[in-house]
Design a protein around this motif. Structure first.
Motif, short mmCIF file in Angstrom:
data_model
loop_
_atom_site.label_atom_id
_atom_site.label_comp_id
_atom_site.label_asym_id
_atom_site.label_seq_id
_atom_site.Cartn_x
_atom_site.Cartn_y
_atom_site.Cartn_z
N ASP A 70 -26.76 -6.97 13.71
CA ASP A 70 -27.03 -7.48 15.05
C ASP A 70 -28.42 -7.07 15.49
N TRP A 71 -29.02 -7.85 16.36
CA TRP A 71 -30.23 -7.43 17.06
C TRP A 71 -30.43 -8.31 18.28
N THR A 72 -31.27 -7.85 19.18
CA THR A 72 -31.58 -8.59 20.41
C THR A 72 -33.08 -8.79 20.50
N ASP A 73 -33.48 -10.01 20.85
CA ASP A 73 -34.89 -10.36 21.01
C ASP A 73 -35.06 -11.01 22.37
N ASN A 74 -35.73 -10.30 23.28
CA ASN A 74 -35.85 -10.75 24.67
C ASN A 74 -34.47 -10.92 25.28
N GLU A 75 -34.08 -12.14 25.65
CA GLU A 75 -32.81 -12.35 26.32
C GLU A 75 -31.76 -12.99 25.40
N THR A 76 -32.02 -13.01 24.10
CA THR A 76 -31.10 -13.61 23.15
C THR A 76 -30.59 -12.56 22.17
N ALA A 77 -29.28 -12.58 21.94
CA ALA A 77 -28.66 -11.69 20.96
C ALA A 77 -28.32 -12.48 19.71
N TYR A 78 -28.49 -11.85 18.57
CA TYR A 78 -28.23 -12.51 17.28
C TYR A 78 -27.24 -11.68 16.48
N ARG A 79 -26.39 -12.36 15.76
CA ARG A 79 -25.50 -11.71 14.79
C ARG A 79 -25.56 -12.48 13.48
N ALA A 80 -25.77 -11.77 12.40
CA ALA A 80 -25.77 -12.37 11.06
C ALA A 80 -24.55 -11.87 10.31
N GLU A 81 -23.80 -12.80 9.74
CA GLU A 81 -22.56 -12.47 9.02
C GLU A 81 -22.66 -12.98 7.59
N LEU A 82 -22.22 -12.16 6.65
CA LEU A 82 -22.31 -12.48 5.24
C LEU A 82 -20.91 -12.57 4.64
N THR A 83 -20.61 -13.70 3.99
CA THR A 83 -19.33 -13.90 3.33
C THR A 83 -19.56 -14.45 1.92
N PRO A 84 -18.57 -14.38 1.04
CA PRO A 84 -18.73 -14.97 -0.29
C PRO A 84 -18.97 -16.48 -0.20
N TYR A 85 -19.73 -17.00 -1.13
CA TYR A 85 -19.99 -18.45 -1.19
C TYR A 85 -18.83 -19.14 -1.90
N THR A 86 -18.44 -20.28 -1.38
CA THR A 86 -17.41 -21.08 -2.05
C THR A 86 -17.94 -22.46 -2.34
N THR A 87 -17.59 -22.99 -3.50
CA THR A 87 -18.02 -24.35 -3.87
C THR A 87 -17.05 -25.40 -3.35
N ASP A 88 -15.94 -24.97 -2.79
CA ASP A 88 -14.95 -25.92 -2.28
C ASP A 88 -15.47 -26.61 -1.03
N PRO A 89 -15.52 -27.95 -1.02
CA PRO A 89 -15.99 -28.64 0.18
C PRO A 89 -14.94 -28.62 1.29
N VAL A 90 -15.42 -28.75 2.53
CA VAL A 90 -14.48 -28.86 3.64
C VAL A 90 -13.85 -30.24 3.64
N CYS A 91 -12.73 -30.36 4.32
CA CYS A 91 -11.99 -31.62 4.32
C CYS A 91 -12.74 -32.73 5.06
N SER A 92 -13.56 -32.36 6.03
CA SER A 92 -14.30 -33.34 6.82
C SER A 92 -15.56 -32.69 7.36
N PRO A 93 -16.67 -33.44 7.46
CA PRO A 93 -17.87 -32.87 8.06
C PRO A 93 -17.77 -32.72 9.57
#
Length: 264
Positions: A83-106
């Motif tokens: 996490d970090w904050t820049d001026n008035e905006t907060a950010y969160r970066a999340e890391l998960t395993p990559y999957t090649t399975d497509p979603v059912c719908s865009p």
């Protein structure tokens, strides 16, 4: 957001790859990458005003990892975050395993017929049953909202939330993969009415009657009084979204759904 994404990748030691995906109204930016050890990962960066960077939605993925783990393979585990904050905006970066399975719908709404094997439906039902057993103090559906919104948008008396279980809270076709299925986007999970996830998936499928019928067959709770309450709440949520200018493709089907619920 692209600059922020690069900063997040550097912080989590990810080498970004092509294939970025924008989230709802540009609030998130996600994409594939690679760790130094060669593992493929998926990096998601969320931006919100700093004064609301707390609570249910902000901590959803982290709370899900703590309480649910990978939910017996039904959700991608959270590998890391920063996490970090820049001026008035907060950010969160999340890391998960990559999957090649497509979603059912865009898109959250299903716009084309989809053929899924019985095993897919049974696996989804089993995952939601397992989720329902998880203890949590998080709340996905609040009685106060139900009391206001159901009479306003559906014209029915507000039901009481008597049968509360842990639910995903935003189950739709863009959050489910064709294989498994894996269930994405755990920001809003918490306590909600039993059958709520099935009801949410159903209302996102009203444009495809055959698949909607499959959902009702896979989740018989929808044909009970408990399930009717879940449908009332899910329908109200989507009607509220339509009133805000979202999900306009569901406007007409939701009116038919509302009339059915009002008549029962």
């Amino acid at each position: 957001m692209r600059t922020t994404y690069a900063r997040a990748a550097a912080a989590l030691d990810v080498e970004p790859e092509d294939g970025h995906v924008w989230g709802w109204f540009g609030r998130t930016l996600s994409g594939p990458g690679c760790l130094p050890d060669g593992r493929k990962v998926w990096l998601r960066v969320l931006a919100v005003p700093a004064d609301i960077a707390h609570g249910k939605h902000w901590d959803g993925a982290r709370d899900a990892q703590t309480a649910l783990g990978d939910l017996a393979g039904a959700r991608p585990p959270l590998l890391d975050l920063t996490d970090w904050t820049d001026n008035e905006t907060a950010y969160r970066a999340e890391l998960t395993p990559y999957t090649t399975d497509p979603v059912c719908s865009p898109t959250p709404t299903l716009h084309e017929p989809i053929e899924l094997p019985d095993t897919w439906w049974k696996t989804l039902a089993g995952s939601l049953d397992l989720l329902a057993q998880a203890p949590t103090e998080r709340v996905a559906v609040r009685q106060e909202w139900v009391d206001r919104a159901v009479p306003q948008f559906l014209g029915l008396p507000a039901p009481r939330l008597k049968h509360q279980v842990a639910v995903h809270g935003d189950l739709h076709w863009a959050n489910l993969t064709l294989q498994g299925p894996l269930i994405f986007d755990w920001e809003g999970w918490g306590l909600g009415p039993a059958g709520f996830d099935a009801a949410m998936l159903h209302v996102h499928t009203l444009t495809q009657p055959d698949t909607a019928a499959q959902i009702r067959a896979a989740f018989p709770i929808l044909d009970t009084e408990i399930g009717r309450i879940a449908e009332i709440i899910a329908t109200t949520m989507l009607l509220q979204s339509v009133a805000r200018g979202d999900h306009l493709d569901l406007a007409d089907p939701l009116q038919y759904q509302a009339e059915r619920l009002q008549a029962t």
